[in-house]
Design an enzyme around this catalytic site. Structure first.
Site, PDB file in Angstrom:
ATOM      1  N   GLU A 180      -6.784   5.235   7.505  1.00  0.00           N
ATOM      2  CA  GLU A 180      -6.536   6.614   7.046  1.00  0.00           C
ATOM      3  C   GLU A 180      -7.759   7.180   6.335  1.00  0.00           C
ATOM      4  OE1 GLU A 180      -2.795   5.922   5.054  1.00  0.00           O
ATOM      5  OE2 GLU A 180      -1.877   5.492   6.998  1.00  0.00           O
TER       6      GLU A 180
ATOM      7  N   GLY B 224       2.457   2.867  10.727  1.00  0.00           N
ATOM      8  CA  GLY B 224       3.445   3.926  10.521  1.00  0.00           C
ATOM      9  C   GLY B 224       4.127   4.416  11.791  1.00  0.00           C
TER      10      GLY B 224
ATOM     11  N   HIS C 288      -9.585   1.467   4.981  1.00  0.00           N
ATOM     12  CA  HIS C 288      -8.288   1.706   5.626  1.00  0.00           C
ATOM     13  C   HIS C 288      -8.474   2.780   6.699  1.00  0.00           C
ATOM     14  CE1 HIS C 288      -4.123   2.919   6.226  1.00  0.00           C
ATOM     15  NE2 HIS C 288      -3.782   1.763   5.690  1.00  0.00           N
TER      16      HIS C 288
ATOM     17  N   GLY D 161       2.724  -0.858   4.428  1.00  0.00           N
ATOM     18  CA  GLY D 161       2.714   0.532   3.989  1.00  0.00           C
ATOM     19  C   GLY D 161       4.125   1.010   3.701  1.00  0.00           C
ATOM     20  N   GLY D 162       4.721   1.722   4.661  1.00  0.00           N
ATOM     21  CA  GLY D 162       6.026   2.363   4.471  1.00  0.00           C
ATOM     22  C   GLY D 162       7.091   1.481   3.819  1.00  0.00           C
TER      23      GLY D 162
ATOM     24  N   SER E 110       3.429  -1.455  10.653  1.00  0.00           N
ATOM     25  CA  SER E 110       4.887  -1.363  10.851  1.00  0.00           C
ATOM     26  C   SER E 110       5.623  -2.672  10.569  1.00  0.00           C
ATOM     27  CB  SER E 110       5.206  -0.853  12.262  1.00  0.00           C
ATOM     28  OG  SER E 110       4.684   0.454  12.433  1.00  0.00           O
TER      29      SER E 110
ATOM     30  N   GLU F  90      -5.414  -4.384  11.190  1.00  0.00           N
ATOM     31  CA  GLU F  90      -4.437  -3.308  11.284  1.00  0.00           C
ATOM     32  C   GLU F  90      -4.748  -2.441  12.507  1.00  0.00           C
ATOM     33  OE1 GLU F  90      -2.484  -2.444   7.311  1.00  0.00           O
ATOM     34  OE2 GLU F  90      -4.259  -1.180   7.397  1.00  0.00           O
TER      35      GLU F  90
ATOM     36  N   ASN G 135       0.875  -1.186   0.000  1.00  0.00           N
ATOM     37  CA  ASN G 135       0.000   0.000   0.000  1.00  0.00           C
ATOM     38  C   ASN G 135       0.904   1.225   0.000  1.00  0.00           C
ATOM     39  OD1 ASN G 135      -1.904   1.982   0.377  1.00  0.00           O
ATOM     40  ND2 ASN G 135      -2.169   1.569   2.559  1.00  0.00           N
ATOM     41  N   TRP G 136       1.027   1.854  -1.174  1.00  0.00           N
ATOM     42  CA  TRP G 136       1.952   2.991  -1.282  1.00  0.00           C
ATOM     43  C   TRP G 136       1.360   4.287  -0.733  1.00  0.00           C
ATOM     44  CZ3 TRP G 136       3.910   2.192  -7.022  1.00  0.00           C
ATOM     45  CH2 TRP G 136       4.731   1.061  -7.060  1.00  0.00           C
ATOM     46  N   LYS G 137       0.099   4.256  -0.358  1.00  0.00           N
ATOM     47  CA  LYS G 137      -0.575   5.477   0.116  1.00  0.00           C
ATOM     48  C   LYS G 137      -0.371   6.576  -0.934  1.00  0.00           C
ATOM     49  CE  LYS G 137       0.497   3.853   4.706  1.00  0.00           C
ATOM     50  NZ  LYS G 137       0.181   4.050   6.080  1.00  0.00           N
TER      51      LYS G 137
HETATM   52  C1  PEP Z   1      -0.820   0.516   6.053  1.00  0.00           C
HETATM   53  O1  PEP Z   1      -0.720   1.479   5.323  1.00  0.00           O
HETATM   54  O2  PEP Z   1      -1.842  -0.157   6.019  1.00  0.00           O
HETATM   55  C2  PEP Z   1       0.273   0.165   6.949  1.00  0.00           C
HETATM   56  C3  PEP Z   1       0.196  -0.951   7.637  1.00  0.00           C
HETATM   57  O3  PEP Z   1       1.323   1.037   7.019  1.00  0.00           O
HETATM   58  P1  PEP Z   1       2.756   0.763   7.709  1.00  0.00           P
HETATM   59  O4  PEP Z   1       3.250  -0.558   7.178  1.00  0.00           O
HETATM   60  O5  PEP Z   1       3.613   1.902   7.252  1.00  0.00           O
HETATM   61  O6  PEP Z   1       2.551   0.729   9.167  1.00  0.00           O
END
Ligand code: PEP
Length: 250
Positions: free
Chosen positions: A96, A170, A94, A231-232, A210, A164, A9-11
């Site tokens: 966010e 993040g 999600h 994500g990141g 994370s 999640e 997930n590149w956001k």
């Molecule tokens: C996400 O965007 O769903 C996520 C889990 O981000 P991260 O891996 O950066 O915590």
């Protein structure tokens, strides 16, 4: 053996299409020979078309979709449109979107229905907001109940659930494997109420929050965990591929 699912997930990253194409080629190439895995790349919607042309083995995903098909919804993109670009899977609900863009449970439910009714897969994101939230299992159960309400059982095979915890996204904080195990059972129990026994047994559950190459093995070894939503770290191809390898090795 069922394949592990690893979602990038590149956001709202990267800032330009050339970099997006580069990242997707690197991930696609680097993960193409890793057995027992399915990689889904979910870039920003404006890059979907370009990326769909370069992916050979990975699947194309979207980060969001609106619940209508076509019409007067300025700025929105429908599941039908995403499907026409080659998208196979859509992330729905999600955190966010829920907390940054005020998507309530009813909106998430309508999005789930819209995505599933055009034959796409939906990754439903659920998770408590606070680490020490009292009754956090009840909070997750409520999301599952509200978000799957009225979804016909026949769509079950196209539903994936991503657990999640919002406090882990993040932040560098992660869930304890024992808590993840317990939550997996709880999620399957909640799915049982909504979609029945078969769905409860077979629905893939992903962990997100994370995840990196150092900690991934702690979570993928947990019974009932079928992959990751990343994500990141998914913006760093080498480390993301290392996560895919870890997932494929279990
Ligand atoms: C996400 O965007 O769903 C996520 C889990 O981000 P991260 O891996 O950066 O915590």
């Amino acid at each position: 053996m069922t394949k592990k699912i690893i979602v990038a997930n590149w956001k709202m990253n990267p800032p330009a299409v050339a970099r997006a194409i580069y990242l997707s080629k690197e991930i696609d190439k680097g993960s193409s020979k890793i057995k027992n895995t399915e990689v889904i790349i979910a870039p920003p919607s404006c890059f979907l078309s370009d990326i769909s042309r370069v992916l050979k083995r990975s699947k194309l995903g979207a980060q969001n979709a609106y619940s209508g098909k076509t019409g007067a919804y300025t700025g929105e993109i429908s599941p039908l449109m995403l499907r026409s670009l080659g998208v196979k899977t859509v992330i729905v609900g999600h955190s966010e979107r829920r907390y940054g863009f005020f998507e309530n449970d009813d909106m998430v439910r309508r999005k789930m229905k819209a995505v599933l009714s055009v034959g796409l897969k939906a990754i439903l994101c659920v998770g408590e907001r606070e680490r020490n939230e009292e009754n956090f299992q009840t909070a997750v159960r409520k999301q599952i109940r509200e978000n799957l309400k009225g979804i016909p059982k026949r769509f079950s095979k196209n539903i994936i659930i991503a657990y999640e915890p919002v406090w882990a996204i993040g932040t560098g904080k992660t869930v304890k494997p024992s808590d993840l195990y317990e939550m997996g059972i709880y999620i399957r129990r909640s799915v049982l109420d909504m979609l029945g026994h078969n769905a409860a047994r077979t629905i893939p559950i992903l962990y997100g929050g994370s995840v990196n190459a150092k900690n991934a093995a702690n979570f993928i070894g947990v019974d009932g965990v079928d992959g990751f939503l990343v994500g990141g770290t998914s913006l760093r191809p080498k480390e993301f591929i290392a996560i895919v390898k870890i997932a494929g090795s279990i």
